[in-house]
Design an enzyme around this catalytic site. Structure first.
Site, PDB file in Angstrom:
ATOM      1  CG  HIS A 127     -35.356  30.217  41.271  1.00  0.00           C
ATOM      2  ND1 HIS A 127     -36.375  31.098  40.712  1.00  0.00           N
ATOM      3  CD2 HIS A 127     -35.521  28.992  41.282  1.00  0.00           C
ATOM      4  CE1 HIS A 127     -37.301  30.047  40.515  1.00  0.00           C
ATOM      5  NE2 HIS A 127     -36.846  28.918  40.730  1.00  0.00           N
ATOM      6  CD  GLU A 128     -33.785  25.718  42.475  1.00  0.00           C
ATOM      7  OE1 GLU A 128     -34.132  24.761  43.082  1.00  0.00           O
ATOM      8  OE2 GLU A 128     -34.071  25.957  41.202  1.00  0.00           O
ATOM      9  CG  HIS A 131     -37.965  26.897  44.849  1.00  0.00           C
ATOM     10  ND1 HIS A 131     -39.298  27.197  44.870  1.00  0.00           N
ATOM     11  CD2 HIS A 131     -37.516  26.695  43.802  1.00  0.00           C
ATOM     12  CE1 HIS A 131     -39.626  27.385  43.347  1.00  0.00           C
ATOM     13  NE2 HIS A 131     -38.245  27.070  42.837  1.00  0.00           N
TER      14      HIS A 131
END
Length: 271
Positions: A127-128, A131
Site C-alpha cells: 500500500h505504501e 502511494h
C-alpha cells in the site's frame, strides 16, 4: 501577470499525467525535488526516532519489503520508480508504516503486533509503495500549495513571492511522519488496490490484506489507529479488497512465496 498565467496553463497541461491505474492527475512538483525532500525528511526521522536493534525483526521486514519492491517493478514496468529503496524499522510501538518519495520505507516495530503474517505486512508495505509509484504525495502537494507555489518550485517565481516556512509546513517537514500528507479517499482506495496486486505478484496471499485491515480495526477500538486516521471506513475498504481478490489471486498464481517470517509466525510467506 499575464505571463505567469500563461506559464501556469503550460504547466497545468504538462502536469496532467496518469497514475499506473490510468487515473488522470495533476502533479507539478519536479520529481527530483520530491526525492530530495523525501531523503531530507527520512534523515530527520532517523535522527529523532531510534531504529529497532532486533536483527531478526529487521531481517523480517527487509525480506518482505524487498519482495514487494521487486514485484512492484515487475507489475508496473512502465512506471518510474527509485532504483534503490532504503528500509528502516523504527523502535516505535504504534502500528504504523510509511513510504517517502525517492524510495524510503519506514516501518514501526509496533506494526508487527498487528501485521501478524508476512502477507499482512506485505499488504501494508505494498500500500505504501503504491502511494509512491502513483505520485500521490506530489499530487497532494500540488493541490495544497496551489499553482503559485508550483511555479516557485520550478524556478519561475522569486523566493520573495512565497515564504519558505509555509511551504515547508505544507510539505510536512517537521511532522512526525515527515513528508506524509493526508491522502484523499481516492488516493487511499487506489493505493489499496495497487498494493493488493503488488503483494499478489510477489507471491503473498492477497486474502491476508482483508485480515490485516480487520486486525487494524480491532487494534483501534472505538478510535482507528493513527495509520487509519485518514483512510476509508473499514467496511468499505474490506469490501473493495474482497471484490478484487480473484483477480489478485490470478496474478500470483505463478509466484513462489518469499521465505520471509514475521513476528511469531513461523510459516513461509504465504501467510
Amino acid at each position: 501577470m499575464r505571463w505567469v498565467l500563461g506559464v501556469a496553463m503550460v504547466l497545468l497541461l504538462a502536469g496532467c499525467e496518469e497514475t499506473p491505474t490510468g487515473r488522470s492527475q495533476l502533479a507539478l512538483v519536479p520529481d527530483g525535488l520530491m526525492a530530495e525532500l523525501g531523503e531530507r525528511t527520512f534523515a530527520q526521522l532517523r535522527e529523532r526516532e531510534p531504529p529497532a536493534r532486533d536483527p531478526a525483526l529487521n531481517r523480517q521486514v527487509q525480506c518482505v519489503a524487498r519482495a514487494v519492491v521487486e514485484a512492484a517493478r515487475r507489475h508496473y514496468p512502465e512506471t518510474a520508480m527509485p532504483e534503490a529503496w532504503e528500509v528502516v524499522v523504527f523502535d516505535d510501538p504504534s502500528p504504523n508504516a510509511f513510504a517517502l518519495p525517492g524510495g524510503r520505507i519506514g516501518v514501526h516495530a509496533g506494526l508487527l503486533r498487528v501485521a501478524q503474517t508476512p502477507s499482512q505486512l506485505a499488504a501494508v508495505i505494498g500500500h505504501e509503495v503504491a502511494h509512491v509509484l502513483a505520485d500521490h504525495g506530489n499530487e497532494r502537494l500540488t493541490q495544497q500549495l496551489g499553482i503559485k507555489a508550483a511555479l516557485l518550485l520550478v524556478g519561475l517565481l522569486g523566493e520573495g513571492e512565497l515564504a519558505q516556512e509555509p511551504l515547508m509546513r505544507a510539505l510536512g517537514i517537521g511532522a512526525r511522519l515527515g513528508l506524509t500528507l493526508p491522502f484523499s479517499r481516492t488516493h487511499e482506495e487506489e493505493a489499496d488496490l495497487m498494493g493488493l496486486e503488488i503483494m499478489a505478484e510477489a507471491g503473498f496471499d492477497p486474502a491476508q490484506s482483508v485480515a490485516l485491515w480487520r486486525n487494524m480495526a480491532a487494534a483501534g477500538g472505538d478510535q482507528p489507529p493513527e495509520f487509519l486516521s485518514t483512510h476509508p471506513a473499514h467496511g468499505s475498504r474490506i469490501e473493495a479488497l474482497q471484490a478484487h481478490l480473484d483477480q489478485a489471486r490470478r496474478l500470483g498464481r505463478q509466484a513462489s512465496p518469499p521465505a520471509c517470517r514475521v513476528g511469531r509466525d513461523k510459516r513461509a510467506a504465504g501467510g
